[in-house]
Write a protein that holds these residues in place. Sequence first.
Motif, PDB file in Angstrom:
ATOM      1  N   GLU A   3     -49.555   5.846 -26.638  1.00 28.06           N
ATOM      2  CA  GLU A   3     -48.647   4.401 -27.348  1.00 28.06           C
ATOM      3  C   GLU A   3     -47.678   3.998 -26.312  1.00 28.06           C
ATOM      4  O   GLU A   3     -46.525   4.830 -26.926  1.00 28.06           O
ATOM      5  N   ASN A  15     -44.970   5.242 -29.369  1.00 23.77           N
ATOM      6  CA  ASN A  15     -45.360   5.630 -31.108  1.00 23.77           C
ATOM      7  C   ASN A  15     -46.090   7.106 -31.239  1.00 23.77           C
ATOM      8  O   ASN A  15     -47.812   7.520 -30.616  1.00 23.77           O
ATOM      9  N   PRO A  17     -48.697  10.307 -32.315  1.00 22.33           N
ATOM     10  CA  PRO A  17     -49.274  10.104 -33.642  1.00 22.33           C
ATOM     11  C   PRO A  17     -48.964  11.321 -34.215  1.00 22.33           C
ATOM     12  O   PRO A  17     -48.521  12.370 -33.645  1.00 22.33           O
ATOM     13  N   SER A  58     -45.931  10.338 -37.865  1.00 18.55           N
ATOM     14  CA  SER A  58     -46.069   9.551 -36.805  1.00 18.55           C
ATOM     15  C   SER A  58     -44.988   8.512 -36.442  1.00 18.55           C
ATOM     16  O   SER A  58     -43.991   8.034 -37.274  1.00 18.55           O
ATOM     17  N   HIS A 202     -44.507   7.676 -41.932  1.00 16.60           N
ATOM     18  CA  HIS A 202     -44.283   7.076 -40.218  1.00 16.60           C
ATOM     19  C   HIS A 202     -42.766   6.183 -40.527  1.00 16.60           C
ATOM     20  O   HIS A 202     -42.762   5.696 -40.334  1.00 16.60           O
ATOM     21  N   TRP A 223     -48.476   0.886 -37.863  1.00 17.36           N
ATOM     22  CA  TRP A 223     -49.481   1.864 -37.960  1.00 17.36           C
ATOM     23  C   TRP A 223     -50.217   2.150 -37.263  1.00 17.36           C
ATOM     24  O   TRP A 223     -51.237   1.404 -37.125  1.00 17.36           O
ATOM     25  N   ASP A 224     -51.077   3.200 -37.521  1.00 17.38           N
ATOM     26  CA  ASP A 224     -52.315   3.828 -37.089  1.00 17.38           C
ATOM     27  C   ASP A 224     -53.401   3.306 -37.617  1.00 17.38           C
ATOM     28  O   ASP A 224     -53.264   3.340 -38.479  1.00 17.38           O
ATOM     29  N   ARG A 226     -55.376   5.396 -40.297  1.00 11.45           N
ATOM     30  CA  ARG A 226     -55.204   5.616 -41.078  1.00 11.45           C
ATOM     31  C   ARG A 226     -54.772   5.029 -41.955  1.00 11.45           C
ATOM     32  O   ARG A 226     -55.025   5.114 -42.766  1.00 11.45           O
ATOM     33  N   TRP A 227     -53.448   4.546 -41.744  1.00 11.80           N
ATOM     34  CA  TRP A 227     -53.041   4.103 -42.681  1.00 11.80           C
ATOM     35  C   TRP A 227     -53.244   2.136 -42.230  1.00 11.80           C
ATOM     36  O   TRP A 227     -53.084   2.237 -43.401  1.00 11.80           O
ATOM     37  N   GLN A 228     -53.676   1.669 -41.541  1.00 11.69           N
ATOM     38  CA  GLN A 228     -54.520   0.382 -41.826  1.00 11.69           C
ATOM     39  C   GLN A 228     -55.380  -0.147 -42.754  1.00 11.69           C
ATOM     40  O   GLN A 228     -55.934  -0.753 -43.351  1.00 11.69           O
TER      41      GLN A 228
END
Length: 256
Positions: A3, A15, A17, A58, A202, A223-224, A226-228
């Motif tokens: 990204e 961004n 990973p 990340s 992060h 946030w990716d 997993r975070w979300q």
Amino acid sequence: MLEILYQDEHLIAVNKPAGMLVHRSWLDRHETVFVMQTLRDQIGQHVFTVHRLDKPTSGVLLFALSSDVARMLSQQFEQHQMIKVYHAVVRGYVLEDGTVDYALTEELDKIADKFSEGEKAPQPAVSHYRVLARREMPVAIGRYDTARYSLVELTPETGRKHQLRRHMSHLRHPIIGDTAHGDLKQNRGMAQHFECPGLMLHASHLRLTHPVTGEALSLTAPWDPRWQQLVERFDWKGCVSELERVEFPAQASQDS
């Protein structure tokens, strides 16, 4: 594909990973995918590193598109002219905002640094932290019937190796997923009960001065997944807006 957060003719930010190395390392010879190589292939030109993020971390990662720009950006990092803001999930309830001013000895790798001289004197290290949210979950991890977590915003003022991890561990609030300085039971519990393995650190924001145009750049990495999913499960969705409302301190930071 990576990204891309920002790109012009002089620099590019992505961004990164979690779990991806920035560049090839003989310490991780089994790895075959790297940010530098992936980004080079993606944009069709060479990129130059100016800072790094650890493999499990990340977030915002900046590259130069020429050696001259790389040198100028590196000078900004070395002179603490960039500001980096992180988010982390830590063990326990962090009750108030604060600053950790705790000197750190240099961490040496047993293999890479085996010929280095003996332990050096501790180096000054300062990190600021701000509490965004807390949550107690009805799961038994270790000797307690429930598990408590805090979502914190971290701003390093200095750039020592693993500074944020070591400072939060010093406060007895280790970052979840930290295998070197953290709580292994909590790490396993997070993966088992909440399907969220890995380091919960992060690099959300990077503020710098464009080395060519002189304009102020403020870069944000979302946030990716997993975070979300964890943010939603812990009912921290209102904190997502914190990514857009960071209060940058006057003092810049160099690295994590």
